[in-house]
Design an enzyme around this catalytic site. Structure first.
Site, PDB file in Angstrom:
ATOM      1  N   ASN A   8       0.867  -1.170   0.000  1.00 20.48           N
ATOM      2  CA  ASN A   8       0.000   0.000   0.000  1.00 20.48           C
ATOM      3  C   ASN A   8       0.906   1.223   0.000  1.00 20.48           C
ATOM      4  O   ASN A   8       1.480   1.572   1.023  1.00 20.48           O
ATOM      5  CB  ASN A   8      -0.904  -0.015   1.243  1.00 20.48           C
ATOM      6  N   TRP A   9       1.004   1.838  -1.175  1.00 20.94           N
ATOM      7  CA  TRP A   9       1.920   2.987  -1.290  1.00 20.94           C
ATOM      8  C   TRP A   9       1.337   4.268  -0.706  1.00 20.94           C
ATOM      9  O   TRP A   9       2.031   5.280  -0.623  1.00 20.94           O
ATOM     10  CB  TRP A   9       2.289   3.223  -2.760  1.00 20.94           C
ATOM     11  N   LYS A  10       0.049   4.239  -0.385  1.00 24.52           N
ATOM     12  CA  LYS A  10      -0.610   5.442   0.134  1.00 24.52           C
ATOM     13  C   LYS A  10      -0.370   6.601  -0.858  1.00 24.52           C
ATOM     14  O   LYS A  10      -0.345   6.359  -2.060  1.00 24.52           O
ATOM     15  CB  LYS A  10      -0.129   5.746   1.557  1.00 24.52           C
ATOM     16  N   HIS A  94      -9.465   0.971   5.065  1.00 25.01           N
ATOM     17  CA  HIS A  94      -8.151   1.225   5.673  1.00 25.01           C
ATOM     18  C   HIS A  94      -8.316   2.214   6.825  1.00 25.01           C
ATOM     19  O   HIS A  94      -9.153   3.116   6.763  1.00 25.01           O
ATOM     20  CB  HIS A  94      -7.176   1.787   4.625  1.00 25.01           C
ATOM     21  N   GLU A  96      -6.708   4.740   7.676  1.00 24.27           N
ATOM     22  CA  GLU A  96      -6.615   6.166   7.314  1.00 24.27           C
ATOM     23  C   GLU A  96      -7.912   6.653   6.685  1.00 24.27           C
ATOM     24  O   GLU A  96      -8.299   7.810   6.847  1.00 24.27           O
ATOM     25  CB  GLU A  96      -5.402   6.396   6.401  1.00 24.27           C
ATOM     26  N   GLU A 166      -4.983  -4.593  10.792  1.00 23.74           N
ATOM     27  CA  GLU A 166      -3.996  -3.528  10.939  1.00 23.74           C
ATOM     28  C   GLU A 166      -4.304  -2.734  12.205  1.00 23.74           C
ATOM     29  O   GLU A 166      -5.146  -1.828  12.183  1.00 23.74           O
ATOM     30  CB  GLU A 166      -4.051  -2.586   9.726  1.00 23.74           C
ATOM     31  N   GLY A 172       2.730   2.852  10.639  1.00 20.48           N
ATOM     32  CA  GLY A 172       3.654   3.965  10.429  1.00 20.48           C
ATOM     33  C   GLY A 172       4.341   4.436  11.693  1.00 20.48           C
ATOM     34  O   GLY A 172       4.941   5.504  11.709  1.00 20.48           O
ATOM     35  N   SER A 212       3.792  -1.548  10.392  1.00 22.39           N
ATOM     36  CA  SER A 212       5.244  -1.536  10.573  1.00 22.39           C
ATOM     37  C   SER A 212       5.909  -2.877  10.250  1.00 22.39           C
ATOM     38  O   SER A 212       6.856  -3.285  10.925  1.00 22.39           O
ATOM     39  CB  SER A 212       5.605  -1.068  11.986  1.00 22.39           C
TER      40      SER A 212
HETATM   41  P1  13P Z   1       3.220   0.798   7.638  1.00 23.03           P
HETATM   42  O1  13P Z   1       3.782  -0.489   7.087  1.00 23.03           O
HETATM   43  O2  13P Z   1       3.917   2.010   7.095  1.00 23.03           O
HETATM   44  O3  13P Z   1       3.095   0.781   9.113  1.00 23.03           O
HETATM   45  O4  13P Z   1       1.709   0.924   7.051  1.00 23.03           O
HETATM   46  C1  13P Z   1       0.860  -0.146   7.180  1.00 23.03           C
HETATM   47  C2  13P Z   1      -0.369   0.117   6.391  1.00 23.03           C
HETATM   48  O5  13P Z   1      -1.134   1.003   6.716  1.00 23.03           O
HETATM   49  C3  13P Z   1      -0.608  -0.703   5.203  1.00 23.03           C
HETATM   50  O6  13P Z   1      -1.898  -0.520   4.719  1.00 23.03           O
END
Ligand code: 13P
Length: 252
Positions: A8-10, A94, A96, A166, A172, A212
């Site tokens: 997931n590159w966001k 997700h 976010e 998650e 993050g 993470s």
């Molecule tokens: P990180 O791996 O940066 O913690 O992010 C996880 C994530 O939100 C994947 O969708």
């Protein structure tokens, strides 16, 4: 059980960066046989990198979509637009989207139903916030999110879904769930699937861990019961670390 590693590159990588990453990744993965790899870039890169993925083992996913088919929804993207960009999957729910963009369980459910209706496979995310974990509400939060997402889905629809656990506090932050914490949550999720459907559907449901994940914790996590793969954020942005995580899962 099939193993899956999804990126997931966001909101990262323009078209050129996406192309260069994907070009290298595809070459790095020539010996990958068992692991399914999914790339979820920003919308703008989807179609462009899909050209590189045509013959390889990597599937393409989006990070979100709208639940309506078309209309006056400025700035939104429909499922059929994603399909026409060669997407097979879409991340929904997700944390976010839930917590930064205030998407409710009800909105996420509409998106899941629409994704399935038009033939996109949803990667459905669930997970608790730190205050919910501290208040010992983790199971309740996961159960509520699961129930809202899977209400009314047939066995056939559910067999097209992937679930990602998650924990919000691990995303993050550099904090990873311990194998025990992850295993407990994943086993709860598998039991929810079993209760709603049956053992076969539950045992075949891929349940990914996200939060993470890095090359240095991937091995311990993938050896944990009920973890079938990863949804990787930060460590999926560098092709070296993402390849390393895929290799670890492949060699398990
Ligand atoms: P990180 O791996 O940066 O913690 O992010 C996880 C994530 O939100 C994947 O969708």
């Amino acid at each position: 059980m099939r193993k899956i590693v999804a990126a997931n590159w966001k909101m990262n990588k323009d078209i050129k960066e996406s192309f260069e990453f994907t070009d290298t990744l595809v070459k790095n993965l020539l010996n990958i046989k068992q692991t399914e790899v999914i790339l979820c870039p920003p919308y703008t890169s989807l179609f462009y990198i899909s050209e590189l993925l045509k013959t390889g083992p990597v599937a393409l996913g989006a990070q979100n979509m709208h639940f309506e088919k078309s209309g006056a929804f400025t700035g939104e993207i429909s499922g059929s637009m994603l399909k026409s960009s060669n997407c097979e999957l879409v991340i929904l729910g997700h944390s976010e989207r839930r917590h930064v963009f205030n998407e409710s369980d009800k909105t996420i459910k509409k998106k899941i139903d629409e994704a399935l209706a038009i033939g996109l496979k949803p990667i459905i995310c669930v997970g608790e916030k730190i205050e919910e974990r501290k208040a010992e509400k983790t199971s309740q939060v996961i159960e509520n999110q699961y129930n809202a997402a899977f209400a009314g889905l047939t066995e056939e629809q559910t067999s097209k879904c992937i679930i990602a656990y998650e924990p919000v506090w691990a995303i993050g932050t550099g904090l990873t769930a311990t194998p025990e914490q992850a295993s407990e949550a994943h086993s709860l999720i598998r039991n929810l699937v079993k209760q709603q459907y049956n053992e076969n559907i539950a045992n075949n449901m891929p349940i990914l861990y996200g939060g993470s994940v890095k090359a240095n914790n991937a091995e311990e996590l993938i050896n944990t019961k009920h973890i079938d793969g990863f949804l990787v954020g930060g460590a999926s942005l560098k092709v070296e670390s993402f390849t390393e995580i895929i290799q670890i899962v492949e060699n398990k």
